[in-house]
Design an enzyme around this catalytic site. Structure first.
Site, PDB file in Angstrom:
ATOM      1  N   GLU A  90      96.170  59.182   1.242  1.00  0.00           N
ATOM      2  CA  GLU A  90      95.341  59.992   0.360  1.00  0.00           C
ATOM      3  C   GLU A  90      93.877  59.922   0.755  1.00  0.00           C
ATOM      4  O   GLU A  90      93.402  58.897   1.214  1.00  0.00           O
ATOM      5  CB  GLU A  90      95.463  59.469  -1.068  1.00  0.00           C
ATOM      6  CG  GLU A  90      96.877  59.507  -1.566  1.00  0.00           C
ATOM      7  CD  GLU A  90      97.004  58.958  -2.966  1.00  0.00           C
ATOM      8  OE1 GLU A  90      95.986  58.824  -3.667  1.00  0.00           O
ATOM      9  OE2 GLU A  90      98.138  58.677  -3.353  1.00  0.00           O
ATOM     10  N   CYS A 117      97.135  47.873  -8.846  1.00  0.00           N
ATOM     11  CA  CYS A 117      96.822  48.929  -7.877  1.00  0.00           C
ATOM     12  C   CYS A 117      98.074  49.677  -7.415  1.00  0.00           C
ATOM     13  O   CYS A 117      99.063  49.070  -7.001  1.00  0.00           O
ATOM     14  CB  CYS A 117      96.113  48.310  -6.670  1.00  0.00           C
ATOM     15  SG  CYS A 117      95.672  49.525  -5.423  1.00  0.00           S
ATOM     16  N   GLY A 157      94.744  51.009   1.124  1.00  0.00           N
ATOM     17  CA  GLY A 157      94.653  49.993   2.157  1.00  0.00           C
ATOM     18  C   GLY A 157      93.477  49.058   2.003  1.00  0.00           C
ATOM     19  O   GLY A 157      92.562  49.292   1.211  1.00  0.00           O
ATOM     20  N   GLU A 158      93.538  47.954   2.738  1.00  0.00           N
ATOM     21  CA  GLU A 158      92.457  46.973   2.749  1.00  0.00           C
ATOM     22  C   GLU A 158      91.766  47.083   4.117  1.00  0.00           C
ATOM     23  O   GLU A 158      92.320  46.653   5.139  1.00  0.00           O
ATOM     24  CB  GLU A 158      93.052  45.575   2.520  1.00  0.00           C
ATOM     25  CG  GLU A 158      92.119  44.411   2.821  1.00  0.00           C
ATOM     26  CD  GLU A 158      90.745  44.504   2.144  1.00  0.00           C
ATOM     27  OE1 GLU A 158      90.675  44.817   0.950  1.00  0.00           O
ATOM     28  OE2 GLU A 158      89.743  44.266   2.843  1.00  0.00           O
ATOM     29  N   SER A 189      84.980  48.870   1.189  1.00  0.00           N
ATOM     30  CA  SER A 189      85.391  48.129  -0.007  1.00  0.00           C
ATOM     31  C   SER A 189      86.484  47.128   0.359  1.00  0.00           C
ATOM     32  O   SER A 189      87.444  47.475   1.036  1.00  0.00           O
ATOM     33  CB  SER A 189      85.912  49.123  -1.047  1.00  0.00           C
ATOM     34  OG  SER A 189      86.256  48.464  -2.230  1.00  0.00           O
ATOM     35  N   SER A 212      85.659  43.843  -4.385  1.00  0.00           N
ATOM     36  CA  SER A 212      86.418  43.967  -5.631  1.00  0.00           C
ATOM     37  C   SER A 212      86.607  42.579  -6.231  1.00  0.00           C
ATOM     38  O   SER A 212      87.420  41.802  -5.750  1.00  0.00           O
ATOM     39  CB  SER A 212      87.784  44.603  -5.339  1.00  0.00           C
ATOM     40  OG  SER A 212      87.594  45.876  -4.763  1.00  0.00           O
ATOM     41  N   LEU A 213      85.833  42.266  -7.254  1.00  0.00           N
ATOM     42  CA  LEU A 213      85.932  40.936  -7.875  1.00  0.00           C
ATOM     43  C   LEU A 213      87.001  40.923  -8.964  1.00  0.00           C
ATOM     44  O   LEU A 213      87.931  40.132  -8.939  1.00  0.00           O
ATOM     45  CB  LEU A 213      84.596  40.519  -8.486  1.00  0.00           C
ATOM     46  CG  LEU A 213      83.549  39.882  -7.586  1.00  0.00           C
ATOM     47  CD1 LEU A 213      82.410  39.332  -8.420  1.00  0.00           C
ATOM     48  CD2 LEU A 213      84.136  38.769  -6.716  1.00  0.00           C
ATOM     49  N   HIS A 214      86.779  41.744  -9.984  1.00  0.00           N
ATOM     50  CA  HIS A 214      87.762  41.971 -11.052  1.00  0.00           C
ATOM     51  C   HIS A 214      88.069  40.771 -11.938  1.00  0.00           C
ATOM     52  O   HIS A 214      88.956  40.855 -12.801  1.00  0.00           O
ATOM     53  CB  HIS A 214      89.073  42.544 -10.499  1.00  0.00           C
ATOM     54  CG  HIS A 214      88.915  43.785  -9.676  1.00  0.00           C
ATOM     55  ND1 HIS A 214      87.876  44.669  -9.848  1.00  0.00           N
ATOM     56  CD2 HIS A 214      89.663  44.302  -8.668  1.00  0.00           C
ATOM     57  CE1 HIS A 214      87.988  45.665  -8.984  1.00  0.00           C
ATOM     58  NE2 HIS A 214      89.068  45.463  -8.248  1.00  0.00           N
ATOM     59  N   ASN A 288      92.142  52.454 -14.525  1.00  0.00           N
ATOM     60  CA  ASN A 288      93.060  53.579 -14.572  1.00  0.00           C
ATOM     61  C   ASN A 288      94.437  53.025 -14.876  1.00  0.00           C
ATOM     62  O   ASN A 288      94.782  51.957 -14.382  1.00  0.00           O
ATOM     63  CB  ASN A 288      93.116  54.286 -13.220  1.00  0.00           C
ATOM     64  CG  ASN A 288      91.914  55.180 -13.015  1.00  0.00           C
ATOM     65  OD1 ASN A 288      91.634  56.034 -13.846  1.00  0.00           O
ATOM     66  ND2 ASN A 288      91.196  54.956 -11.938  1.00  0.00           N
ATOM     67  N   CYS A 329      93.007  55.714  -6.131  1.00  0.00           N
ATOM     68  CA  CYS A 329      93.726  55.029  -5.096  1.00  0.00           C
ATOM     69  C   CYS A 329      95.249  54.926  -5.269  1.00  0.00           C
ATOM     70  O   CYS A 329      95.745  54.243  -6.161  1.00  0.00           O
ATOM     71  CB  CYS A 329      93.063  53.655  -5.101  1.00  0.00           C
ATOM     72  SG  CYS A 329      93.747  52.387  -4.202  1.00  0.00           S
TER      73      CYS A 329
END
Ligand code: SAH
Length: 345
Positions: A90, A117, A157-158, A189, A212-214, A288, A329
């Site tokens: 995507e 995710c 993806g990472e 990211s 991305s801590l979260h 989301n 994502c």
């Protein structure tokens, strides 16, 4: 077979060395591949015999748009793109005041396994190559007939799990013979691969780093992000300090606010302590829906922001663009292409 459009100019010079071409000729070919040519016929100023020779030794990867959705709420467009082997990824095109920004994927699927995710759910299929990352940008640019000025590696993806390809891709799009997009206009990211953040700093690539801590504790982070078992918050943040020190860039921290999990006043206090003293900025993301309803969006977003601001943290709330088209994502790919009326390509 090696793909010619996967190569940086330096790698192309090495690969084509045997052909004994003049340097300008190699540059001519690179200008084509770095601006998205995916067919030998497009290379009109390269002699036909040379093109034929090249086509026997190399392939050109192409990326095809399969589905396009246009948001009715804003000008966001979401694309499903197909690679030569049928793999689907995507990409999203967003319009901001300062121009167009492309959010692209770096892998087919992802092996980081973050619980919230959509991209993580099927695991990793494969890495994308530099040409497949460039191909997403060029496909969107041609489709929408716009010039893309900013890139975010924040799709599926990472990026730092596909380090070498991502680095080559950055060199290709940054090259003045190609799209010539400044590294400062590119955001990468990551879920926090601390060792790779340090390598990127050593490499001296001044991209915008988004981490991305979260979560504000290792315990909560480990519950939602398996990578947290490899790298503690301390290790991630110290790699970020290293990156920022080396490149002079401020770090952006992403923080999804999930109801009852990471949105308390104590979380705000701990988060403020974690990022203290580092040129940084926290971007709060309203969650989301994903993860089979296990995670729901916090309704404390404004309150959380205000608390962080009072604690001296630069804080913004992520604009949600394209919320009507599953623009986040991995969401579109997961929906296995339903034929809805807003699919217009
Ligand atoms: N692997 C990279 C980049 C891809 S994900 C990374 O982890 O940063 C891009 C961003 O979307 C990350 O910040 C990720 O945590 C976030 N994201 C993933 N699923 C989400 C969801 N359901 N709601 C909100 N943000 C999400």
């Amino acid at each position: 077979m090696l793909a010619l459009n996967d190569l940086t100019i330096e790698k192309m010079q090495i690969q084509l060395a045997d052909l004994g071409l003049k340097p300008y000729r190699v540059e001519q070919i690179f200008r084509w591949t770095a601006s998205g040519a995916d067919d030998w016929e497009q290379m009109s100023n390269v002699p036909l015999t040379l093109r034929e020779k090249l086509s026997l030794q190399f392939l050109l990867r192409s990326v095809k748009i399969i589905t396009k959705r246009q948001s009715r709420l804003d000008s966001t467009r979401k694309y499903l793109m197909q690679m030569h082997d049928g793999a689907l990824v995507e990409s999203v095109l967003m319009e901001y005041k300062h121009g167009f920004s492309a959010c692209i994927s770096t892998q087919v699927g992802c092996r980081m396994g973050c619980a919230f995710c959509a991209s993580a759910q099927g695991g990793l299929e494969r890495n994308l190559t530099p040409a497949e990352m460039l191909g997403q940008i060029v496909a969107m640019q041609n489709d929408a007939d716009v010039r893309i000025s900013n890139i975010v590696l924040m799709g599926m993806g990472e990026p730092l799990d596909n380090y070498a390809n991502v680095l080559d891709f950055l060199h290709i799009i940054n090259n003045h013979m190609g799209l010539n997009i400044g590294l400062r206009h590119i955001s990468v990211s990551t879920c926090g691969l601390a060792d790779k953040i340090r390598s990127l700093a050593d490499e001296g690539v001044p991209i915008c780093l988004s981490v991305s801590l979260h979560a504000s504790t290792d315990e909560v982070r480990q519950r939602i992000m398996p990578v947290a078992k490899r790298f503690s918050l301390n290790e991630v943040l110290s790699a970020c300090r290293f990156f920022s020190g080396k490149t002079g860039r401020r770090i952006s921290f992403e923080y999804i606010l999930i109801d009852g999990l990471n949105d308390s006043n104590d979380d705000a206090k701990r988060l403020a302590r974690l990022v203290a003293g580092m040129p940084s900025h926290v971007n709060l993301i309203p969650a989301n829906p994903c993860g089979d309803g296990k995670f729901s969006a916090s309704n404390r977003v404004l309150e959380f922001r205000d608390r962080l601001m009072k604690l001296g943290v630069n804080t913004t709330i992520r604009r949600t663009l394209g919320s009507d088209i599953s623009a986040s994502c991995g969401q579109l790919r997961r929906q296995s292409l339903p034929s809805q009326p807003d699919i217009i390509a």
